[in-house]
Design a protein around this motif. Sequence first.
Motif, PDB file in Angstrom:
ATOM      1  N   GLY A  50       0.600  -1.694  -0.004  1.00  0.00           N
ATOM      2  CA  GLY A  50       0.023  -0.281   0.114  1.00  0.00           C
ATOM      3  C   GLY A  50       0.656   1.504   0.356  1.00  0.00           C
ATOM      4  O   GLY A  50       0.393   2.136   1.009  1.00  0.00           O
ATOM      5  N   THR A  51       2.304   0.972  -0.942  1.00  0.00           N
ATOM      6  CA  THR A  51       3.061   2.403  -0.755  1.00  0.00           C
ATOM      7  C   THR A  51       2.429   3.442  -1.673  1.00  0.00           C
ATOM      8  O   THR A  51       2.521   4.576  -0.474  1.00  0.00           O
ATOM      9  N   THR A  52       1.961   3.372  -2.532  1.00  0.00           N
ATOM     10  CA  THR A  52       1.258   3.933  -3.609  1.00  0.00           C
ATOM     11  C   THR A  52       0.511   4.841  -2.781  1.00  0.00           C
ATOM     12  O   THR A  52       0.226   6.124  -3.192  1.00  0.00           O
ATOM     13  N   TRP A  53      -0.388   4.205  -2.184  1.00  0.00           N
ATOM     14  CA  TRP A  53      -1.579   5.024  -2.157  1.00  0.00           C
ATOM     15  C   TRP A  53      -1.146   5.687  -0.514  1.00  0.00           C
ATOM     16  O   TRP A  53      -1.613   7.326  -0.367  1.00  0.00           O
ATOM     17  N   VAL A 138      -0.193 -12.151  -2.698  1.00  0.00           N
ATOM     18  CA  VAL A 138      -1.115 -11.680  -3.646  1.00  0.00           C
ATOM     19  C   VAL A 138      -1.439 -11.055  -4.832  1.00  0.00           C
ATOM     20  O   VAL A 138      -0.224 -11.209  -6.226  1.00  0.00           O
ATOM     21  N   SER A 139      -0.268 -10.100  -4.564  1.00  0.00           N
ATOM     22  CA  SER A 139      -0.747  -8.698  -5.160  1.00  0.00           C
ATOM     23  C   SER A 139       0.818  -8.550  -5.516  1.00  0.00           C
ATOM     24  O   SER A 139       1.318  -8.331  -6.509  1.00  0.00           O
ATOM     25  N   TYR A 140       1.801  -8.930  -5.239  1.00  0.00           N
ATOM     26  CA  TYR A 140       2.872  -9.034  -5.371  1.00  0.00           C
ATOM     27  C   TYR A 140       3.566 -10.192  -6.031  1.00  0.00           C
ATOM     28  O   TYR A 140       4.185  -9.824  -7.641  1.00  0.00           O
ATOM     29  N   PHE A 193      -1.897  -0.089   8.932  1.00  0.00           N
ATOM     30  CA  PHE A 193      -2.291  -1.735   8.594  1.00  0.00           C
ATOM     31  C   PHE A 193      -3.018  -1.319   7.058  1.00  0.00           C
ATOM     32  O   PHE A 193      -3.925  -0.649   7.339  1.00  0.00           O
ATOM     33  N   TYR A 194      -3.100  -1.904   5.999  1.00  0.00           N
ATOM     34  CA  TYR A 194      -3.550  -2.043   4.603  1.00  0.00           C
ATOM     35  C   TYR A 194      -4.988  -1.888   5.037  1.00  0.00           C
ATOM     36  O   TYR A 194      -6.137  -0.579   4.910  1.00  0.00           O
ATOM     37  N   GLU A 195      -5.407  -3.120   5.632  1.00  0.00           N
ATOM     38  CA  GLU A 195      -6.438  -3.286   6.310  1.00  0.00           C
ATOM     39  C   GLU A 195      -7.484  -2.574   7.292  1.00  0.00           C
ATOM     40  O   GLU A 195      -8.527  -2.195   6.845  1.00  0.00           O
ATOM     41  N   ARG A 258      -4.631  -2.995  -9.668  1.00  0.00           N
ATOM     42  CA  ARG A 258      -5.565  -4.372  -9.917  1.00  0.00           C
ATOM     43  C   ARG A 258      -6.368  -4.379  -9.515  1.00  0.00           C
ATOM     44  O   ARG A 258      -7.425  -4.916  -9.753  1.00  0.00           O
ATOM     45  N   LYS A 259      -6.848  -4.506  -8.033  1.00  0.00           N
ATOM     46  CA  LYS A 259      -7.763  -4.813  -7.561  1.00  0.00           C
ATOM     47  C   LYS A 259      -8.626  -3.939  -6.103  1.00  0.00           C
ATOM     48  O   LYS A 259      -9.508  -3.173  -5.776  1.00  0.00           O
ATOM     49  N   GLY A 260      -7.424  -3.400  -5.612  1.00  0.00           N
ATOM     50  CA  GLY A 260      -6.809  -3.177  -4.092  1.00  0.00           C
ATOM     51  C   GLY A 260      -8.048  -3.228  -2.970  1.00  0.00           C
ATOM     52  O   GLY A 260      -8.727  -2.450  -2.579  1.00  0.00           O
ATOM     53  N   GLU A 261      -7.803  -4.762  -2.402  1.00  0.00           N
ATOM     54  CA  GLU A 261      -8.987  -5.388  -2.127  1.00  0.00           C
ATOM     55  C   GLU A 261      -8.420  -6.023  -0.666  1.00  0.00           C
ATOM     56  O   GLU A 261      -7.660  -6.328  -0.786  1.00  0.00           O
TER      57      GLU A 261
HETATM   58  P1  A3P Z   1      -3.498  -5.377  -5.478  1.00  0.00           P
HETATM   59  O1  A3P Z   1      -2.303  -5.790  -5.788  1.00  0.00           O
HETATM   60  O2  A3P Z   1      -3.637  -6.326  -4.155  1.00  0.00           O
HETATM   61  O3  A3P Z   1      -4.309  -4.497  -5.902  1.00  0.00           O
HETATM   62  P2  A3P Z   1       1.851  -0.831  -3.720  1.00  0.00           P
HETATM   63  O4  A3P Z   1       1.643   0.263  -3.720  1.00  0.00           O
HETATM   64  O5  A3P Z   1       2.961  -0.972  -1.899  1.00  0.00           O
HETATM   65  O6  A3P Z   1       2.842  -1.219  -4.718  1.00  0.00           O
HETATM   66  O7  A3P Z   1       0.682  -1.415  -3.606  1.00  0.00           O
HETATM   67  C1  A3P Z   1      -0.025  -1.799  -4.745  1.00  0.00           C
HETATM   68  C2  A3P Z   1      -1.100  -2.421  -4.367  1.00  0.00           C
HETATM   69  O8  A3P Z   1      -2.434  -1.587  -3.728  1.00  0.00           O
HETATM   70  C3  A3P Z   1      -2.172  -3.361  -5.220  1.00  0.00           C
HETATM   71  O9  A3P Z   1      -3.047  -4.151  -4.294  1.00  0.00           O
HETATM   72  C4  A3P Z   1      -2.652  -1.970  -5.662  1.00  0.00           C
HETATM   73  O10 A3P Z   1      -4.200  -2.347  -6.071  1.00  0.00           O
HETATM   74  C5  A3P Z   1      -3.034  -1.344  -3.868  1.00  0.00           C
HETATM   75  N1  A3P Z   1      -3.436  -0.168  -4.051  1.00  0.00           N
HETATM   76  C6  A3P Z   1      -3.499   1.321  -4.149  1.00  0.00           C
HETATM   77  N2  A3P Z   1      -3.676   1.622  -4.369  1.00  0.00           N
HETATM   78  C7  A3P Z   1      -5.530   2.498  -3.792  1.00  0.00           C
HETATM   79  C8  A3P Z   1      -5.931   2.427  -2.571  1.00  0.00           C
HETATM   80  N3  A3P Z   1      -6.621   3.766  -3.439  1.00  0.00           N
HETATM   81  N4  A3P Z   1      -6.825   1.982  -2.231  1.00  0.00           N
HETATM   82  C9  A3P Z   1      -6.494   0.426  -1.741  1.00  0.00           C
HETATM   83  N5  A3P Z   1      -5.804   0.125  -2.358  1.00  0.00           N
HETATM   84  C10 A3P Z   1      -4.730   0.375  -3.516  1.00  0.00           C
END
Ligand code: A3P
Length: 296
Positions: A50-53, A138-140, A193-195, A258-261
Amino acid sequence: NKAASAICRFPLVEVQGIPLMSWIAHNWSSVQAFRPDPSDLLISTYPKAGTTWTQEIVDLLLHNGDAEICKRAPTIIRNPFLEINSPPPIPSGLDLLKTMKPPRFIKTHLPIQLVPEGFWENKCKVIYVARNAKDNLVSYYHFDRMNLTQPEPGPWEEYVQKFMKGKLAWGSWYDHVKGFWKEREKKNILYLFYEDMKENPRREIVRIMRYLDLLLSDDIIDKIVELTSFNVMKDNPMANYTFLPKIVFDNSVSAFMRKGEVGDWTNYFTPAQSEMFDEDYARQMADVDIPFRTRI
Ligand code: A3P
């Protein structure tokens, strides 16, 4: 010879036992010598947590929710990726940092023992984001299919094994989340936490705001919640990584956004794999009690 080199699936080379992209490993002494300013802020994660988020949330918080300012450049230019070193078109984190004045907002995937000492000596603020192991894996897996700078993921079954053994780029997820967890109080690390962010983004955004000693109005916070929702970020070319050419990130194989769930792992792990993974997890995580959730 950087310009003459081409992007490819770079092999991993170990640095102090941690597998890193060869270009990072070969530039290691410069990374280690990096001296941040005390005003610099670090965001640290295991890849795909969830880095980018979180980067988008922080950038918006620092700019009072101004969406236009936060579209000034792609994520990797706004927030340099400390250790990244690669042939063009990926910008080197250290080169970029030289062109920017503090306070800078820096990203890293390094495990805590490899984070340059200067961050701790200067008492820089550090935000850590952790995601439950199964969804992170799964995301990786999907990321390694589309990221043409990292080794091929290979078949799913083998990928699960590589994750469990810490053989993926940036090493063991288990050691990574534990390393920052154990030091979070002593080093004043904000551990997220992402969750929790999925469950209640507003609450977590307010936590980040307070950690950064900022005070934004309720309206602006609401706006940031909306601007950093998955669907809005997925369509934001400055946040969704479509700015990297197909030779680096092939979004047609699997989208970066991808999914973000939470809980997508149930679509990939068989019941037997899940059981085997959980048994190993209990062993690897026996020395800590980190409240990860695999469902919300
Ligand atoms: P998924 O592959 O499960 O969709 P990082 O930025 O650390 O590389 O993480 C990427 C993961 O964060 C991806 O997960 C991406 O879809 C998810 N992500 C990015 N932006 C998000 C947001 N705004 N809300 C929820 N998940 C997000």
